[in-house]
Every structure is written in structure tokens, then in C-alpha cells.
Design an enzyme around this catalytic site. Sequence first.
Site, PDB file in Angstrom:
ATOM      1  N   ARG A 104       0.754  -1.187   0.073  1.00  0.00           N
ATOM      2  CA  ARG A 104      -0.090   0.111  -0.124  1.00  0.00           C
ATOM      3  C   ARG A 104       0.899   1.268   0.082  1.00  0.00           C
ATOM      4  O   ARG A 104       1.956   1.214   0.202  1.00  0.00           O
ATOM      5  CB  ARG A 104      -1.086   0.052   1.350  1.00  0.00           C
ATOM      6  N   LYS A 150       1.278   1.908   7.383  1.00  0.00           N
ATOM      7  CA  LYS A 150       1.755   1.230   8.558  1.00  0.00           C
ATOM      8  C   LYS A 150       2.804   2.053   9.454  1.00  0.00           C
ATOM      9  O   LYS A 150       3.401   3.250   8.933  1.00  0.00           O
ATOM     10  CB  LYS A 150       2.396  -0.043   8.259  1.00  0.00           C
ATOM     11  N   TYR A 192      -1.314   4.484  10.468  1.00  0.00           N
ATOM     12  CA  TYR A 192      -1.696   3.647  11.700  1.00  0.00           C
ATOM     13  C   TYR A 192      -0.590   3.462  12.498  1.00  0.00           C
ATOM     14  O   TYR A 192       0.585   3.168  12.071  1.00  0.00           O
ATOM     15  CB  TYR A 192      -2.170   2.107  10.932  1.00  0.00           C
ATOM     16  N   HIS A 232      -1.112   1.633  16.245  1.00  0.00           N
ATOM     17  CA  HIS A 232      -1.345   0.323  17.001  1.00  0.00           C
ATOM     18  C   HIS A 232      -0.158   0.307  18.174  1.00  0.00           C
ATOM     19  O   HIS A 232       0.562  -0.749  18.172  1.00  0.00           O
ATOM     20  CB  HIS A 232      -1.131  -0.943  16.054  1.00  0.00           C
ATOM     21  N   GLU A 242      -6.306   4.688  13.756  1.00  0.00           N
ATOM     22  CA  GLU A 242      -7.078   3.727  14.354  1.00  0.00           C
ATOM     23  C   GLU A 242      -7.943   4.208  15.571  1.00  0.00           C
ATOM     24  O   GLU A 242      -8.670   3.783  16.219  1.00  0.00           O
ATOM     25  CB  GLU A 242      -6.382   2.526  14.559  1.00  0.00           C
ATOM     26  N   ASP A 249     -20.724 -11.996  20.259  1.00  0.00           N
ATOM     27  CA  ASP A 249     -20.297 -10.689  20.784  1.00  0.00           C
ATOM     28  C   ASP A 249     -21.084 -10.717  22.092  1.00  0.00           C
ATOM     29  O   ASP A 249     -22.011 -11.325  22.536  1.00  0.00           O
ATOM     30  CB  ASP A 249     -21.010  -9.768  19.812  1.00  0.00           C
ATOM     31  N   LEU A 299     -11.746  -5.831  19.102  1.00  0.00           N
ATOM     32  CA  LEU A 299     -11.221  -4.612  19.163  1.00  0.00           C
ATOM     33  C   LEU A 299     -11.757  -3.818  20.335  1.00  0.00           C
ATOM     34  O   LEU A 299     -12.728  -3.770  20.679  1.00  0.00           O
ATOM     35  CB  LEU A 299     -11.647  -3.909  17.967  1.00  0.00           C
ATOM     36  N   ALA A 350      -7.048  -9.490  15.036  1.00  0.00           N
ATOM     37  CA  ALA A 350      -6.701  -8.541  16.320  1.00  0.00           C
ATOM     38  C   ALA A 350      -5.364  -8.566  16.242  1.00  0.00           C
ATOM     39  O   ALA A 350      -4.622  -7.904  17.307  1.00  0.00           O
ATOM     40  CB  ALA A 350      -7.359  -9.086  17.321  1.00  0.00           C
ATOM     41  N   ILE A 351      -4.350  -9.327  15.293  1.00  0.00           N
ATOM     42  CA  ILE A 351      -3.101  -9.396  15.763  1.00  0.00           C
ATOM     43  C   ILE A 351      -2.335  -8.074  15.664  1.00  0.00           C
ATOM     44  O   ILE A 351      -1.258  -7.807  16.230  1.00  0.00           O
ATOM     45  CB  ILE A 351      -2.414 -10.310  14.890  1.00  0.00           C
ATOM     46  N   ASP A 352      -2.880  -6.914  14.843  1.00  0.00           N
ATOM     47  CA  ASP A 352      -2.150  -5.625  14.910  1.00  0.00           C
ATOM     48  C   ASP A 352      -2.213  -5.130  16.344  1.00  0.00           C
ATOM     49  O   ASP A 352      -1.344  -4.118  16.756  1.00  0.00           O
ATOM     50  CB  ASP A 352      -3.293  -4.734  13.964  1.00  0.00           C
TER      51      ASP A 352
END
Length: 372
Positions: free
Chosen positions: A15, A75, A94, A96, A118, A198, A240, A268-270
Site C-alpha cells: 500500500r 503502517k 496507523y 497500534h 485507528e 459478541d 477490538l 486482532a494481531i495488529d
Amino acid sequence: MRIGVPKEIKVHEYRVGLTPESVAEIVTQKHSVVVETAAGTGIGCSDDDYKAAGATVVASAQEVFAEAELIVKVKEPEPAERRLLNGNHVLFTYLHLAPFPDLTMDLLNSGAVCIAYETITDAHGHLPLLAPMSQVAGRMAIQAGAYSLEKAHGGRGILFGRVPGVRPARVTVIGGGVVGESAVETAIGLGADVMVLDNDLDVLERLAKRFGWGLRTVKANRSAVASCVAESDLVIGAVLVKGASAPKVVTREMVASMRPGSVVVDVAIDQGGCFETSRPTTHADPTYVEEGVVHHCVVNMAGAVPWTATYALNNATLPYILQIADQGYRAALLSSPYFLSGLNIHHGCLTEPSVAREQKLAYIPPEHTLAR
């Protein structure tokens, strides 16, 4: 304002922070853009495309950082990029931060202003700059899961869709937000037997109304998660918590209860991952086996479809970029509490409470540090 776009250097990250079309919009507003050579190659855009849009193309990231005030990326900056940051920079990307204290410390020490896509919110409590990548990642999680379920790729050898007389793949999606809803939509479309968990009944009701009887909805608790995981061929982790590390909702014991060759995809690994058995992987080596289960935990999942992902991301980020460029970062952030929530680091001060809490660092409210 001078805006810089370096080439992304994370492994298999294709990207780019700005498309040529976005550059043209920015230049029209009398700002300048400097782009590192080959930054847009991954989305099929050449240096000539960027020049035609009005950008200046330079040979290195060092030149981008030296010339630009606002750095626009996709990133989080890699160590080599962090060394180029200083107190004259505003970084918009982003981040994180919560699971990565080394990244946090490097950015604090750089003196830069760091705004995270985010953690920007809107009036409804949504995350408008995370949403497009969450939509992409949710759909890709199903593709990755279906691929990994094939025997040749370590899976049980289960076809995702329906064949008369044979049950389809059983899929559990943990989390009914943007990632989860996109995963559910794709899995149902491919013919899987899908269940979503959920802890918000309103979310489950909304999903039930949208997808009807083709979707089973379950209120999430430890017992329900354990039961659903054990009977699944594929589990998608789509949990999240804004700005914070993802909670470990699936334990090692739950993963071990799955049939050998089953698959988990941790979107969710980020944010550190929501499976106890998760660890970050790359597109170059996306999976590993733990407790007999194939794990797909790629930290930049959307990077595999860079054309779609970049254009979707730019649709969301460009208005914010223009606001920063037109007004300056202070005025832009202070114009809205929702934009202000994106400020994570300001000239050595940590302004994101979830990160401060998890990493046991001092926290300063963003409006206080901006007022200095």
C-alpha cells in the site's frame, strides 16, 4: 504545507499513503507533495503518474523526511524510519502502539507529533479511518481461512462451501464489529455454516436482522466461546478495544480442543491478538501450527490487496489530511474532539490513555499538551 509520502518498507506491504488522485486534490489546494520513488508501484502507479498529479518524486526516504512537515504513511514506522523523525514532523498513519513499547518509546524520543488513524472517532463512536481496512481484513480473513483449510496448506481438507449431502465448513466469528460483520457476510456468501459471538446484544440483534436465519448469534462469555471454538473448522478473531491491546478471549486450551487441521485467523494481531497462541506473521510466511491448529496471524493483512486497500483508505483519510494541511495540526485537532482522539504522541508526551495504562507510562490529556 509540505506533505511527504515514503515508500512502505514493512515486509510485503504494497500500500501507499497517497494515491496520485489524492495528490492532485492536495496540490489543487496549494500544498506541495514529495513522494519517494517507486512508492506507488504496489498499486500499479508509476513515478510519472505522481509527477503528472503534481508531486515531486525524490530518490530516498531520507529526502522525503528532510523536506516534508506532514508524513503520510499506511503502517507504523519501522526502526529505520523512526530514526528519520524529529520534532518538526507530524506523522499520520496507523500506529497500534499498545502491544509495542519499543515503538512507543522511539516515537516519544523522536519529538514528533504522531496521529493514529485507528483512534480517530466520529460522533457515533465509530472509527472511520479504521473501518475501510477492517472491511478489507474481514473479507480477507475468510479467504485466508478457506485457503488454509485445504489439505495442501496444512488444513483438514474441508471445502468452504456446500456440496449436496456433505456439511459445509463451520465458521465462528468472535466480535461483531466492522471486521466481524464483513467476515460473516463473506462466509455466508460462500456457503459456510456461520456463528458470531459478541457481548453486545444490540450488535447481535443488528446482525441477526441483516443476515436472518443463515447466521447463528451467541452472547459471548467464556463458556460460549469455548463451546463454539471446539466445534469450528475456522475461527476468526475480530475483537477490538480502541487504542488498547486485544483481550485474549481464546485460551490455549480452547485452541487445543479444536480438531487437528482446523484454522484460526487472528485479525486482532495488529493489537497483540485475541488468541493466547497467536504471534505475528508476515505475508512471506503467513501461517504456523500450534496445538495442531493452523494459525494465520499476518499483521498487515490488507497489504495483500494494495490497490483496493489504498483507494479505500484514501477515501477516508484525505479529508483529514487536507484539514491538517489547511489549518495546521493544532487547529485541526482542536476543531473536533473526535479528530483530537487520534493524537497519540505530542512532542515527547503520550496522549493516548489506553497505551499509557498498558505500558505504565505517564499520560497527558491531548488538549493539555496542545495548549502548551
